[in-house]
Motif scaffolding. Structure first.
Motif, PDB file in Angstrom:
ATOM      1  N   ARG A  94      -4.520   8.852   5.793  1.00 48.30           N
ATOM      2  CA  ARG A  94      -4.996   7.902   4.768  1.00 48.30           C
ATOM      3  C   ARG A  94      -3.927   6.857   4.495  1.00 48.30           C
ATOM      4  O   ARG A  94      -2.803   7.208   4.108  1.00 48.30           O
ATOM      5  CB  ARG A  94      -5.283   8.633   3.455  1.00 48.30           C
ATOM      6  N   ASN A  95      -4.306   5.599   4.677  1.00 44.98           N
ATOM      7  CA  ASN A  95      -3.422   4.478   4.339  1.00 44.98           C
ATOM      8  C   ASN A  95      -3.680   3.987   2.924  1.00 44.98           C
ATOM      9  O   ASN A  95      -2.807   3.402   2.284  1.00 44.98           O
ATOM     10  CB  ASN A  95      -3.637   3.327   5.337  1.00 44.98           C
ATOM     11  N   ASP A 112      -2.579   2.018  -2.520  1.00 43.66           N
ATOM     12  CA  ASP A 112      -1.895   2.099  -1.222  1.00 43.66           C
ATOM     13  C   ASP A 112      -1.114   3.403  -1.137  1.00 43.66           C
ATOM     14  O   ASP A 112      -0.430   3.772  -2.100  1.00 43.66           O
ATOM     15  CB  ASP A 112      -0.917   0.925  -1.059  1.00 43.66           C
ATOM     16  N   VAL A 114       1.885   5.021   0.610  1.00 42.46           N
ATOM     17  CA  VAL A 114       3.071   4.715   1.407  1.00 42.46           C
ATOM     18  C   VAL A 114       4.102   5.809   1.191  1.00 42.46           C
ATOM     19  O   VAL A 114       4.569   5.978   0.067  1.00 42.46           O
ATOM     20  CB  VAL A 114       3.670   3.350   1.002  1.00 42.46           C
ATOM     21  N   PRO A 115       4.480   6.576   2.222  1.00 39.60           N
ATOM     22  CA  PRO A 115       3.900   6.548   3.571  1.00 39.60           C
ATOM     23  C   PRO A 115       2.477   7.104   3.550  1.00 39.60           C
ATOM     24  O   PRO A 115       2.081   7.770   2.591  1.00 39.60           O
ATOM     25  CB  PRO A 115       4.843   7.467   4.359  1.00 39.60           C
ATOM     26  N   PRO A 116       1.713   6.858   4.619  1.00 39.66           N
ATOM     27  CA  PRO A 116       0.343   7.382   4.688  1.00 39.66           C
ATOM     28  C   PRO A 116       0.332   8.908   4.574  1.00 39.66           C
ATOM     29  O   PRO A 116       1.281   9.564   4.998  1.00 39.66           O
ATOM     30  CB  PRO A 116      -0.141   6.957   6.080  1.00 39.66           C
ATOM     31  N   ASN A 159      -2.467   5.751  14.227  1.00 36.84           N
ATOM     32  CA  ASN A 159      -2.449   4.900  13.030  1.00 36.84           C
ATOM     33  C   ASN A 159      -1.717   3.589  13.301  1.00 36.84           C
ATOM     34  O   ASN A 159      -2.188   2.520  12.931  1.00 36.84           O
ATOM     35  CB  ASN A 159      -1.787   5.655  11.867  1.00 36.84           C
ATOM     36  N   ASP A 160      -0.554   3.660  13.945  1.00 38.66           N
ATOM     37  CA  ASP A 160       0.207   2.437  14.228  1.00 38.66           C
ATOM     38  C   ASP A 160      -0.608   1.478  15.085  1.00 38.66           C
ATOM     39  O   ASP A 160      -0.612   0.275  14.859  1.00 38.66           O
ATOM     40  CB  ASP A 160       1.518   2.776  14.970  1.00 38.66           C
ATOM     41  N   LYS A 163      -4.164   0.498  12.939  1.00 35.03           N
ATOM     42  CA  LYS A 163      -3.943  -0.276  11.708  1.00 35.03           C
ATOM     43  C   LYS A 163      -3.745  -1.751  12.059  1.00 35.03           C
ATOM     44  O   LYS A 163      -4.310  -2.645  11.442  1.00 35.03           O
ATOM     45  CB  LYS A 163      -2.691   0.251  10.992  1.00 35.03           C
ATOM     46  N   ASP A 175      -8.780   5.020   6.124  1.00 37.49           N
ATOM     47  CA  ASP A 175      -8.512   6.400   6.539  1.00 37.49           C
ATOM     48  C   ASP A 175      -9.346   6.714   7.771  1.00 37.49           C
ATOM     49  O   ASP A 175     -10.214   5.920   8.153  1.00 37.49           O
ATOM     50  CB  ASP A 175      -8.796   7.414   5.404  1.00 37.49           C
TER      51      ASP A 175
END
Ligand code: TMP
Ligand code: ASP
Length: 237
Positions: A94-95, A112, A114-116, A159-160, A163, A175
């Motif tokens: 989840r971002n 948000d 952070v981190p995910p 994710n990288d 996203k 997510d």
């Protein structure tokens, strides 16, 4: 490659054997379900749209070096995949907070992260896909600690890649859920990646562009899936 007997019928896809014991055909139906199968509907064109969507995303992930079961899209609704021994767990990153994390932890949708966050769920509709942790996985033998570590590493690598792909097309990857399995001992990404198993918001308006449109009766479900795909560079038949 010809379809042979039906091996497994899930809520949205059917898996068939082929003449090659290492390869299966994944067939995308129009069936749509949410809330662990409690809400179901037929959404015309969904099978075609999700097969195309999944082929595009799996292609991008494979290009970036993620080991995937996906081999190729065969036609409108069918794709050829490697036969994996699936782990009965779901990996969620989840971002941005949405869905069950808001209910469980009382946080505002849209926060948000952070981190995910990384969460594990047991794939079991009858139990409502409960959240589990590494310790449960070890005690019940659902996967080895090494497999969980690798699944987590691959889920964050995905994710990288994704996203950025969504951000470059004006969308937020809120997510998503991934499933993994093994092929000759190697952990690989299995199942699918489509708007059925992730949340995507428009970056400007934060309009929902994923299966929450179905869950929350927002309308234009498949039209919006196609809009996401078009923004990413897909074309639908
Ligand atoms: P959740 O907010 O319901 O926990 O889901 C998080 C994300 O993972 C959301 O994009 C939906 C997806 N997901 C599935 O597609 N299937 C599942 O069984 C679960 C637990 C999550
Ligand atoms: N748990 C997910 C949802 O609520 C997936 C499913 O139930 O099919 O949509």
């Amino acid at each position: 490659m010809e379809k042979r007997e039906e091996l497994y019928r899930g809520k949205a896809k059917t898996v068939y054997r082929t003449d090659d014991p290492d390869l299966f055909i994944m067939h995308f139906r129009d069936d749509t379900s949410a809330f662990d199968g409690k809400k179901v509907a037929q959404l015309p064109r969904k099978g075609m749209v999700n097969n195309t969507f999944n082929a595009f995303i799996m292609g991008k992930l494979a290009e970036a070096g993620i080991p995937c079961h996906f081999v190729k899209r065969l036609d409108e609704r069918d794709s050829l995949v490697r036969r994996l021994d699936m782990l009965p767990i779901e990996c969620v990153v989840r971002n941005v907070a949405a869905g069950s994390i808001c209910r469980r932890l009382g946080v505002q949708e849209g926060m948000d992260l952070v981190p995910p966050t990384f969460e594990l769920f047991l794939k079991n509709d009858a139990l409502g896909d409960p959240m589990i942790n590494d310790s449960h996985v070890a005690s019940f033998g659902w996967a080895t600690p090494e497999q969980v570590a690798r699944a987590r590493e691959l889920t964050f690598q995905v994710n990288d890649i994704l996203k950025k792909l969504f951000a470059d097309a004006g969308m937020i990857l809120v997510d998503y859920k991934l499933e993994f399995g093994t092929f000759n001992g190697e952990l690989m990404l299995g199942d699918e990646f489509s708007p059925d198993g992730c949340r995507i918001w428009d970056a400007q308006t934060r309009q929902k562009m994923d299966k929450d449109r179905f869950r929350q009766d927002l309308g234009d479900v498949i039209e919006t899936y196609e809009e996401v795909g078009r923004r990413l560079g897909m074309s639908f038949g």
